[in-house]
Design an enzyme around this catalytic site. Structure first.
Site: not given
Ligand code: NI
Length: 392
Positions: A81, A139-140, A364
């Site tokens: 993702d 996962e996020e 990020h």
């Molecule tokens: Ni990651």
């Protein structure tokens, strides 16, 4: 011998892995919405032959390589993702999906595991037992895709599970391993202090939710400093405090929320109890009441010693001792721990920063990037470690 096989195999898919990564980077999708990504992964895996490809959940993919001889079942996991970030990179393969970006390297993880699956699927005759490839969604975003995949049965019969994450803050060439606890269990608490609204000129008439909330922020700090063994690790941070509308009104309520991060089940049980005791005591003392909720996040990620040792041996064999980075545990979280609740495993980090090439932005970040050579390094480690574990 095994190192030669690894080098040779990695060489064959190196360019292809980078192409896959760049394609995925151009087409990022958010957590639980990885529809085109999972279609791409499904079709690509199908094209390799020798793999049983299924969809454990709507946007995840699993491939099984059943060897010709009996043996262990080893699972390898990649997450797929992306994040709700507007990409600011200007390279040719930047995101084509406005407001969505692969800013954590999961595009790389997916490409790297596709490459590993391709190489291993071509070695079917030499495979003992089974190798499973998990292409995980979400996962996020809590509650995460790993627990859904586990609930769908992907871990049934698995003996060992391995995962890897590129890391732009670790220089290219280094491979990070951690023995034992690596990432914490990230939980969330929410508190509402219920006082009674009133005129700011008459504080003696109503319980003041703001003054009480301020006491709470201070007193909650005592949990880590006074109730946790100094040799254990824990974080308690109040990260949100909302109350009031203007200068002459005592607000009726104050809202606080924050995070608790721990490694041991004992502390994970104890801290919420202490929070509530403190909230209860302080609100009562000031004639207010409260609401309290505590939400458990991912489990702590604890690496298996023996499996990690095997990975360390692989790193040394392929890259030499200087490549090993003993990665310090940190209080971040990862839903990879959901697999490890079913079978022992190890999660490693792949050095992917490169100061000389200007690749230094953190994960990020809207200009996050990683050195693609990390994918080649990761593929070699996954391949070599898998074959070692298979032959143990
Ligand atoms: Ni990651």
């Amino acid at each position: 011998m095994q190192t030669t096989v690894t080098e040779h195999s990695a060489e064959k898919v190196r360019e292809q892995v980078i192409q896959w990564r760049r394609y995925l980077h151009q087409h990022p999708e958010l957590s639980f919405q990885e529809e085109k990504t999972s279609d791409f992964v499904y079709d690509t895996l199908h094209s390799f032959g020798n793999l049983l490809v299924t969809r454990p959940t709507k946007t995840s993919v699993m491939a099984r390589l059943i060897g010709s001889q009996p043996g262990k079942c080893i699972a390898l996991r990649a997450d797929m993702d992306a994040l709700p970030i507007q990409e600011e990179n200007t390279f040719s393969y930047a995101s084509q999906n406005p407001g969505v970006m692969h800013a954590c390297g999961h595009d790389g993880h997916t490409a790297m595991l596709l490459g590993t699956a391709k190489v291993l699927s071509e070695m079917k005759d030499q495979i003992k037992g089974e190798i499973r490839f998990f292409f995980q969604h979400a996962e996020e975003l809590f509650p995460g895709g790993a627990s859904e995949m586990v609930a769908a049965g992907v871990m049934d019969g698995v003996d060992v599970v391995l995962g890897a994450h590129v890391l732009s803050t670790l220089e290219i060439g280094k491979i990070g391993i951690t023995y034992g606890p690596m990432l914490a269990a990230p939980d969330v608490f929410k508190i509402t202090v219920i006082g009674k609204g009133g005129h700011a000129a008459h504080p003696h008439q109503v319980p003041d939710s703001v003054a009480i909330a301020a006491q709470l922020v201070t007193n909650l700090q005592h949990i880590v400093s006074r109730n946790v063994d100094p040799l254990d690790s824990a974080v308690l941070s109040v990260t949100q405090l909302i109350s009031g509308t203007t200068h002459n009104v005592i607000p009726g309520t104050a809202y606080l929320c924050g995070t608790v991060r721990t490694f041991t089940p004992e502390l994970r049980e104890k801290i919420p109890q202490r929070i509530e005791q403190i909230v209860k005591g302080i609100t009562e003392a000031h004639e207010a009441t409260y609401e309290f909720t505590y939400e458990k996040g991912y489990a702590a990620l604890i690496n298996d010693e023996k499996i990690t040792k095997t990975i360390e041996a692989s790193i040394i064999e392929i890259f030499g001792e200087s490549a090993v980075e003993y990665f310090k545990p940190c209080m971040g979280g990862e839903d990879f721990s959901a697999y490890m609740e079913k079978a022992p495993g190890s999660y490693i980090t792949l050095g992917a920063g490169n100061a000389a090439k200007g690749i230094t932005n953190p994960h990020h970040h809207p200009r996050f990037d990683f050195d693609e050579a990390a994918l080649d390094n990761g593929l070699k480690i996954l391949l070599h470690s898998t074959l070692s574990l298979m032959n143990q």
